[in-house]
Design a protein around this motif. Structure first.
Motif, PDB file in Angstrom:
ATOM      1  N   ARG A  22       2.355   3.031  -5.417  1.00 15.68           N
ATOM      2  CA  ARG A  22       0.795   2.672  -5.302  1.00 15.68           C
ATOM      3  C   ARG A  22       0.693   2.132  -6.725  1.00 15.68           C
ATOM      4  NH1 ARG A  22       0.968   7.755  -2.177  1.00 15.68           N
ATOM      5  NH2 ARG A  22       0.284   7.762   0.072  1.00 15.68           N
ATOM      6  N   GLU A  32       1.577   4.360  -9.856  1.00 13.97           N
ATOM      7  CA  GLU A  32       2.143   5.467  -9.148  1.00 13.97           C
ATOM      8  C   GLU A  32       3.014   5.927 -10.486  1.00 13.97           C
ATOM      9  OE1 GLU A  32       4.072   7.623  -5.826  1.00 13.97           O
ATOM     10  OE2 GLU A  32       3.081   5.676  -5.433  1.00 13.97           O
ATOM     11  N   ASP A  69       0.663  -1.115  -0.287  1.00 17.70           N
ATOM     12  CA  ASP A  69      -0.056  -0.099  -0.154  1.00 17.70           C
ATOM     13  C   ASP A  69       1.218   0.904  -0.013  1.00 17.70           C
ATOM     14  OD1 ASP A  69      -2.089   0.995   0.184  1.00 17.70           O
ATOM     15  OD2 ASP A  69      -2.576   1.520   2.179  1.00 17.70           O
ATOM     16  N   GLY A  70       2.124   1.666  -0.848  1.00 14.49           N
ATOM     17  CA  GLY A  70       2.566   2.496  -1.053  1.00 14.49           C
ATOM     18  C   GLY A  70       4.050   3.136  -0.345  1.00 14.49           C
TER      19      GLY A  70
END
Length: 296
Positions: A96, A112, A90-91
């Protein structure tokens, strides 16, 4: 293929793999469908790109810059759980994940975009890369992973050990490591995953080209190949990419990485010996590294 932009590394792989070559023929239709359903404007693919994927900058419906990655699905391939890993992390240390889907022949990730996007391998000297790599790995290892059935590291090691044994038999004598070292190294490669005290979610392919400079964080990981298992394994790919330091003093490099990562140095050296044996067919450098790390 001449009218459709194919990244260099993907084109090189396709020349050796008819299945991938056939898949590329259908790639324009796959991309057009994804662009329509996800409302994307596609840019030119990144060069030289990945060996088995087409990756390009895209613009979403709200004008946001993202990256679209469309990859070829190999049976039992290492890429199988990339989306699940990105979703779980989750980043946290990684790019992401915004959307994902898969079919029998392809998987697609909308992720991302890292800006400026220069790779760690291009930006910093290797000793400084060591600090970034181990810092990111500590972040990735800290994430609980029981919510998803990631494959165990032992499964990957067993498959690679089987492949080594086939290659060893077929290789010319000058390309083979000493038979005793081959037996000891590949047996250790099979055994080490089962003796780990800690089992974490691994990246398994972390090195300077898979870490990009970003704005949200200084550095973010791309292209993870998640498995669960011994954290000591995750230090290997970066060390293998540090070819000059690895050849000069493999034990010292293993000790340094172990210290930075907070991992038992003896275990890291054993993993590096085993992996060097596994990589030794046709590689004088890996045979020399294995001989220098061989247990007494």
């Amino acid at each position: 293929m001449t009218a459709f932009p194919i990244p260099r590394y993907l084109a090189e792989t396709a020349r050796r793999d008819p299945g991938l070559r056939d898949w590329i023929a259908g790639l324009p239709a796959i991309l057009a469908d994804l662009a329509d359903r996800w409302s994307l404007r596609l840019g030119e693919p990144f060069q030289p790109g990945g060996q088995c994927s087409w990756t390009a900058p895209v613009v979403g419906p709200a004008g946001a810059g993202m990256v679209l990655k469309v990859g070829f699905r190999f049976p039992g391939g290492e890429e199988r759980d990339e989306a699940a890993g990105l979703r779980l992390w989750d980043g946290n240390g990684v790019v992401r994940l915004y959307s994902a889907e898969e079919s029998k022949s392809a998987y697609a990730l909308l992720i991302e975009r890292c800006q400026p996007g220069v790779s760690l391998g291009q930006a910093l000297p290797e000793p400084d890369q060591d600090l970034v790599v181990t810092g990111l790995l500590r972040q990735l290892w800290a994430q609980p992973h029981a919510a998803y059935p990631f494959r165990p590291l032992a499964l990957m090691c067993a498959a690679w050990a089987d492949e080594f044994e086939r290659e060893y038999v077929a290789a010319p004598a000058p390309d083979r490591i000493d038979p005793g070292l081959a037996r000891a190294g590949i047996a250790l490669f099979r055994a080490l995953p089962e003796t780990a005290e800690d089992r974490v979610l691994l990246c398994t392919d972390l090195h300077g080209d898979n870490i990009l400079a970003a704005q949200r964080e200084p550095w973010l990981v791309i292209d993870p190949k998640p498995y669960t298992g011994d954290p000591a394994y995750d230090l290997l790919q970066h060390m293998l990419n540090c070819e000059d330091r690895l050849a000069a003093d493999p034990a010292a490099l293993a000790n340094r990485m172990a210290d930075l990562a907070g991992i038992d140095a003896g275990r890291v050296r054993r993993w590096l010996f085993a992996r060097s044996v596994q990589e030794s067919a046709g590689s004088p450098r890996m045979r020399q590294v294995a001989r220098r790390l061989a247990p007494n």
